[in-house]
Structures are given as structure tokens and as C-alpha cells.
Scaffold this active site. Structure first.
Site, PDB file in Angstrom:
ATOM      1  N   CYS A  88     -26.895  22.025  39.828  1.00 44.23           N
ATOM      2  CA  CYS A  88     -27.847  22.269  40.033  1.00 44.23           C
ATOM      3  C   CYS A  88     -29.155  21.855  39.273  1.00 44.23           C
ATOM      4  O   CYS A  88     -28.658  20.912  38.769  1.00 44.23           O
ATOM      5  CB  CYS A  88     -28.198  23.901  39.880  1.00 44.23           C
ATOM      6  SG  CYS A  88     -27.536  24.232  38.030  1.00 44.23           S
ATOM      7  N   CYS A 136     -28.777  22.224  35.762  1.00 40.97           N
ATOM      8  CA  CYS A 136     -27.637  21.484  35.108  1.00 40.97           C
ATOM      9  C   CYS A 136     -27.928  20.023  35.092  1.00 40.97           C
ATOM     10  O   CYS A 136     -27.507  20.375  34.437  1.00 40.97           O
ATOM     11  CB  CYS A 136     -26.473  22.018  35.714  1.00 40.97           C
ATOM     12  SG  CYS A 136     -26.065  23.932  35.240  1.00 40.97           S
ATOM     13  N   HIS A 142     -24.024  28.008  33.515  1.00 37.32           N
ATOM     14  CA  HIS A 142     -22.869  27.766  34.176  1.00 37.32           C
ATOM     15  C   HIS A 142     -21.973  26.268  33.650  1.00 37.32           C
ATOM     16  O   HIS A 142     -21.769  26.419  31.909  1.00 37.32           O
ATOM     17  CB  HIS A 142     -24.047  26.839  35.068  1.00 37.32           C
ATOM     18  CG  HIS A 142     -24.559  27.661  36.205  1.00 37.32           C
ATOM     19  ND1 HIS A 142     -25.570  26.381  37.156  1.00 37.32           N
ATOM     20  CD2 HIS A 142     -24.743  28.986  36.310  1.00 37.32           C
ATOM     21  CE1 HIS A 142     -26.407  27.311  37.804  1.00 37.32           C
ATOM     22  NE2 HIS A 142     -25.881  28.583  37.379  1.00 37.32           N
ATOM     23  N   GLU A 186     -21.309  23.580  33.452  1.00 38.49           N
ATOM     24  CA  GLU A 186     -22.026  22.446  32.481  1.00 38.49           C
ATOM     25  C   GLU A 186     -22.331  22.597  31.606  1.00 38.49           C
ATOM     26  O   GLU A 186     -22.422  22.123  30.679  1.00 38.49           O
ATOM     27  CB  GLU A 186     -22.636  21.337  33.711  1.00 38.49           C
ATOM     28  CG  GLU A 186     -22.571  20.930  34.754  1.00 38.49           C
ATOM     29  CD  GLU A 186     -22.496  22.325  35.900  1.00 38.49           C
ATOM     30  OE1 GLU A 186     -22.108  23.874  35.929  1.00 38.49           O
ATOM     31  OE2 GLU A 186     -22.463  22.037  36.927  1.00 38.49           O
TER      32      GLU A 186
END
Lengths: 152, 152
Positions: free
Chosen positions: B85, B88, B55, B57
Site C-alpha cells: 500500500c 508501506c 503491516h 512490510e
């Protein structure tokens, strides 16, 4: 509930936990199993790799996904010596892991049986079959000894 | 609440989200800022890298940690176009991020304002200062357009 194969896989995860301790990492180990065989195995490497995401579970998942050339590995079971944190639980759901087998539980930092209980959340889009209590005492003993030695 | 600098950083995160869309990845972008400067920036790359943890992040955090040679980057602020999410959010707490600025919220998959609400859990050991609502409409528009095009 658990058979000989389960015990041998958790044994391998414990070996990875002990290897992590020798690297002065928090001693948690994991293995990923497909069709009755260990495909990836690792322990925590957050210090070694300067990577806060380098938990045993995530290292196993990333390596298995690379081997399978997919971000989803639905035929894999993950064995881990300590209840995964919320970050790792999230990674497992994204990877579509089939079955999660936990050694010791982690009331302080766990995200599966405690805290966020991620797989019980409506925001979790892949509920994983969780089994816990496999070789619990041996798994927690590795952590206890590590932190006892740290305090010396 | 938000100043010009905040807007310019979220603008950069939105650029990363749009770049992710061109790679056919879910268009979410993030930047990590230290001392008023963007140090790392990225968009989702889970498909490209065969890595469910890739992801925006986490890619930013891993790169910044590598640059800082540390698993903790407490002087960094993270700007992200969509509510992170649970995975993360966990990574951010482990990395000891100082401040998290969110564009659009994510009731279906978010782990900060929704679902696990990880930073509110007793199992979260680093509460992050969360600010949300920066350029929300523009951030969510990128996602809306992406999924509208997908359905065509």
C-alpha cells in the site's frame, strides 16, 4: 475557519516540533485530539528510535490506538505542523482519523496536497476531511530555522 | 527474471502470510533479505497489536532497522506477497530499501503499481527497483482462500 481550540492544539503540535529540534530530529510535531482534549502528542523520532516510520503522526496514531485498544480511532482529529507524507497519510486512512488539520504545506515531500495526493486516490478507502492553513507561518518558521542552523 | 533464491524468499513470505491467516489477520507476508539471507520476516499484525501501521512490510522494516541500528537499510531487498500500500511504499523509500519484489498485484489498495504509484512521484526521494510477478498465483490464492472462508 479555525477557532481558539484549533489554535491551541496547533500550538501544542508546534511545541512538539520544537522539542524534536532539540533532539536533532526534523522538527515536525503532531497531536491527536478526542472530545476537545489532546490524547497523544509527539514529534519526529526516526533517528532516536532507528525507525524510519517514527514520524510524529505515526507515533501519535500508534499510541492512541494502543490506548483505545483498536486499530481504528474514528473520533480523533489530527493536528500536524507540516503536510503529512504519503506514508503518514496512508496510516491516517487506515486509522480512520476524522479530521486532519495541517499547518504548513510541503510541496517537496507532502502526500496529501501534493505528490500522491493520497486521499484523492481510488485506492484510498477512507477520505479524511482535510483543513490546511492553520498557523502556517509559525509552523514553517520552525523548520526554516532548524535547517538554517544546520547549514551554519 | 527470478532465480531459485528469489523463489525461496517468496516462499518464506508466503509462509508468513499463511501464519497471519491463522491469527485472523489479512494474510500478507514479507521478508527482508541481506547478502542472500533472510534477516527479518513477518505477517500482518494490525489486529493483534491494535496498530494500523503493523503491516508485514513495516514490521520487517522496523525490526531490521533496529537490528542495524539505523533508520536506513540500503542493502536490504524486500519480498512481499501482495503489492504494498501507499503507507508501506513510503516506509520503504524512507528506509532506502534496494529492491522490492512483489508477488500478487493489488489494484484496489496498492500504492506502487496502482493508485498513488508512489515511486513514480516527484515527492518520492528514493526510487526503488521494483520487480513484480514472482509466484503471483500462489500469493493471491492465499488471500482468495482467506476471504472465501470469511464469507462462509
Amino acid at each position: 475557519m479555525f477557532n481558539d481550540k484549533d489554535h491551541s492544539f496547533m500550538h501544542a503540535a508546534m511545541e512538539e516540533a520544537r522539542l524534536a529540534a532539540t533532539r536533532d530530529e526534523v522538527p515536525i510535531g503532531a497531536v491527536l485530539v478526542k472530545d476537545g482534549e489532546i490524547i497523544t502528542r509527539n514529534g519526529n523520532r526516526t533517528i532516536e528510535l532507528n525507525d524510519p516510520t517514527a514520524h510524529a503522526e505515526i507515533l501519535c496514531i500508534r499510541e492512541a490506538c494502543a490506548l483505545e485498544a483498536s486499530q481504528r480511532i474514528p473520533e480523533f482529529d489530527l493536528y500536524v505542523t507540516l503536510e503529512p507524507c504519503t506514508m503518514c497519510a496512508g496510516a491516517m486512512a487506515f486509522a480512520r482519523i476524522k479530521r486532519l488539520i495541517i499547518g504548513a504545506s510541503d510541496p517537496k515531500g507532502g502526500g496529501v496536497l501534493h505528490g500522491a495526493k493520497f486521499f484523492d486516490q481510488p485506492t484510498c478507502h477512507h477520505k479524511i476531511n482535510v483543513e490546511h492553513g492553520l498557523m502556517t507561518n509559525q509552523c514553517s518558521q520552525i523548520l526554516k530555522e532548524f535547517f538554517q542552523n544546520k547549514r551554519k
